[in-house]
Design a protein around this motif. Structure first.
Motif, PDB file in Angstrom:
ATOM      1  N   SER A   1       1.146  -1.246  -0.025  1.00 17.12           N
ATOM      2  CA  SER A   1      -0.133   0.317  -0.213  1.00 17.12           C
ATOM      3  C   SER A   1       1.019   0.856   0.395  1.00 17.12           C
ATOM      4  CB  SER A   1      -0.784  -0.105   1.367  1.00 17.12           C
ATOM      5  OG  SER A   1      -1.241   1.537   1.296  1.00 17.12           O
ATOM      6  N   ASN A   2       0.315   2.355  -0.835  1.00 16.87           N
ATOM      7  CA  ASN A   2       1.254   3.930  -0.610  1.00 16.87           C
ATOM      8  C   ASN A   2       0.553   4.922   0.243  1.00 16.87           C
ATOM      9  OD1 ASN A   2      -1.388   3.566  -2.572  1.00 16.87           O
ATOM     10  ND2 ASN A   2      -0.203   5.531  -3.195  1.00 16.87           N
ATOM     11  N   SER A   3      -0.957   3.687   0.928  1.00 19.65           N
ATOM     12  CA  SER A   3      -1.122   4.915   2.290  1.00 19.65           C
ATOM     13  C   SER A   3      -0.442   4.640   3.551  1.00 19.65           C
ATOM     14  CB  SER A   3      -2.852   4.347   1.945  1.00 19.65           C
ATOM     15  OG  SER A   3      -2.998   3.505   2.264  1.00 19.65           O
ATOM     16  N   ASP A   4      -0.048   3.066   3.730  1.00 14.66           N
ATOM     17  CA  ASP A   4       0.437   2.983   5.218  1.00 14.66           C
ATOM     18  C   ASP A   4       1.488   2.163   4.738  1.00 14.66           C
ATOM     19  OD1 ASP A   4      -2.774   1.096   5.635  1.00 14.66           O
ATOM     20  OD2 ASP A   4      -0.768   0.727   4.141  1.00 14.66           O
ATOM     21  N   GLY A   5       1.703   1.648   4.131  1.00 15.39           N
ATOM     22  CA  GLY A   5       2.886   0.700   3.848  1.00 15.39           C
ATOM     23  C   GLY A   5       1.767  -0.841   3.850  1.00 15.39           C
ATOM     24  N   TYR A   6       0.788  -1.064   4.256  1.00 15.14           N
ATOM     25  CA  TYR A   6       0.935  -1.906   4.499  1.00 15.14           C
ATOM     26  C   TYR A   6       1.029  -3.295   3.310  1.00 15.14           C
ATOM     27  CZ  TYR A   6      -2.551  -6.671   5.217  1.00 15.14           C
ATOM     28  OH  TYR A   6      -2.941  -7.512   5.636  1.00 15.14           O
ATOM     29  N   ILE A   7       1.536  -4.468   3.727  1.00  8.22           N
ATOM     30  CA  ILE A   7       2.083  -5.589   2.683  1.00  8.22           C
ATOM     31  C   ILE A   7       1.059  -6.493   3.098  1.00  8.22           C
ATOM     32  CG2 ILE A   7       3.886  -7.081   1.911  1.00  8.22           C
ATOM     33  CD1 ILE A   7       5.555  -5.419   3.286  1.00  8.22           C
ATOM     34  N   TYR A   8       0.894  -6.847   1.803  1.00  5.86           N
ATOM     35  CA  TYR A   8      -0.409  -8.025   1.707  1.00  5.86           C
ATOM     36  C   TYR A   8      -0.036  -9.252   0.947  1.00  5.86           C
ATOM     37  CZ  TYR A   8      -4.016 -10.827  -0.636  1.00  5.86           C
ATOM     38  OH  TYR A   8      -4.788 -11.753  -1.022  1.00  5.86           O
ATOM     39  N   TYR A   9       0.384 -10.662   1.176  1.00  6.02           N
ATOM     40  CA  TYR A   9      -0.397 -11.739   0.858  1.00  6.02           C
ATOM     41  C   TYR A   9      -1.202 -12.834   0.489  1.00  6.02           C
ATOM     42  CZ  TYR A   9       4.930 -10.525   1.552  1.00  6.02           C
ATOM     43  OH  TYR A   9       6.493  -9.962   1.122  1.00  6.02           O
ATOM     44  N   GLU A  10      -0.802 -13.051  -0.234  1.00  8.81           N
ATOM     45  CA  GLU A  10      -1.830 -13.852  -0.983  1.00  8.81           C
ATOM     46  C   GLU A  10      -1.993 -15.499  -0.162  1.00  8.81           C
ATOM     47  OE1 GLU A  10      -4.274 -17.442  -2.317  1.00  8.81           O
ATOM     48  OE2 GLU A  10      -2.525 -17.063  -2.724  1.00  8.81           O
ATOM     49  N   ASP A  11      -2.900 -15.888   0.614  1.00 12.16           N
ATOM     50  CA  ASP A  11      -2.602 -16.975   2.119  1.00 12.16           C
ATOM     51  C   ASP A  11      -1.582 -17.583   1.048  1.00 12.16           C
ATOM     52  OD1 ASP A  11      -5.726 -16.898   3.504  1.00 12.16           O
ATOM     53  OD2 ASP A  11      -3.797 -15.625   3.219  1.00 12.16           O
ATOM     54  N   SER A  12      -1.486 -18.911   0.285  1.00 16.76           N
ATOM     55  CA  SER A  12      -1.135 -19.813  -0.948  1.00 16.76           C
ATOM     56  C   SER A  12       0.362 -19.308  -0.654  1.00 16.76           C
ATOM     57  CB  SER A  12      -1.387 -20.182  -1.984  1.00 16.76           C
ATOM     58  OG  SER A  12      -1.528 -19.144  -3.009  1.00 16.76           O
ATOM     59  N   VAL A  13       0.784 -18.125  -0.896  1.00 17.24           N
ATOM     60  CA  VAL A  13       2.108 -17.353  -0.671  1.00 17.24           C
ATOM     61  C   VAL A  13       3.142 -17.243   0.424  1.00 17.24           C
ATOM     62  CG1 VAL A  13       1.675 -17.598  -3.634  1.00 17.24           C
ATOM     63  CG2 VAL A  13       2.073 -15.318  -1.511  1.00 17.24           C
ATOM     64  N   LYS A  14       2.217 -17.042   1.763  1.00 15.95           N
ATOM     65  CA  LYS A  14       2.570 -16.731   3.034  1.00 15.95           C
ATOM     66  C   LYS A  14       3.876 -17.813   3.098  1.00 15.95           C
ATOM     67  CE  LYS A  14      -1.322 -13.805   4.445  1.00 15.95           C
ATOM     68  NZ  LYS A  14      -2.272 -14.160   5.455  1.00 15.95           N
ATOM     69  N   GLY A  15       4.858 -17.069   3.195  1.00 16.11           N
ATOM     70  CA  GLY A  15       6.349 -17.172   3.555  1.00 16.11           C
ATOM     71  C   GLY A  15       6.897 -18.295   2.086  1.00 16.11           C
ATOM     72  N   ARG A  16       6.647 -18.046   1.712  1.00 15.73           N
ATOM     73  CA  ARG A  16       6.772 -18.461   0.347  1.00 15.73           C
ATOM     74  C   ARG A  16       7.422 -17.178  -0.952  1.00 15.73           C
ATOM     75  NH1 ARG A  16       5.155 -21.598  -3.340  1.00 15.73           N
ATOM     76  NH2 ARG A  16       2.830 -20.661  -3.435  1.00 15.73           N
TER      77      ARG A  16
END
Length: 124
Positions: free
Chosen positions: A52-67
């Motif tokens: 995000s460019n508003s708060d820096g939040y980083i999203y990952y789709e569940d299947s790729v988290k940790g990879r």
């Protein structure tokens, strides 16, 4: 002219790694929300990871988290997607995207600027 150009796709075996790069031109990447999306034939384009460019939040789709890890190098005006422990179900065309107003939404409809895509194929 706003332009995004991906590179780094290819064929890799299960468990392997790839790093996708996306070079931006015509705008300053650090002022934009950025994201990586993927699409397979017959399915909608899905958000893999976004910053995000508003708060820096980083999203990952569940299947790729940790990879997978999304990063950006502001000095090079480039974003990256490091993909480790790849699985056959990660096979898709991967697209980078950017938008000045997407905020924290990692949905394809939130992004206006797109690269042409790079094919990632993971063999079993």
């Amino acid at each position: 002219e706003v332009q995004l150009v991906e590179s780094g796709g290819g064929l890799v075996q299960t468990g392997g790694s790839l790093r996708l790069s996306c070079v931006a031109s015509g705008f300053t990447l650090d002022e934009y929300a950025i994201g990586w999306f993927r699409q397979v034939p017959g399915k909608e384009r899905e958000g893999v990871s976004c910053i995000s460019n508003s708060d820096g939040y980083i999203y990952y789709e569940d299947s790729v988290k940790g990879r997978f890890t999304i990063t950006r190098d502001n000095a090079k005006n480039t974003m990256y997607l490091q993909m480790n422990s790849l699985k056959p179900e990660d096979t898709a065309v991967y697209y980078c995207a950017a938008d000045p107003t997407a905020g924290s939404f990692c949905s394809s409809w939130s992004f206006d600027y797109w690269g042409l895509g790079t094919q990632v194929t993971v063999s079993s």
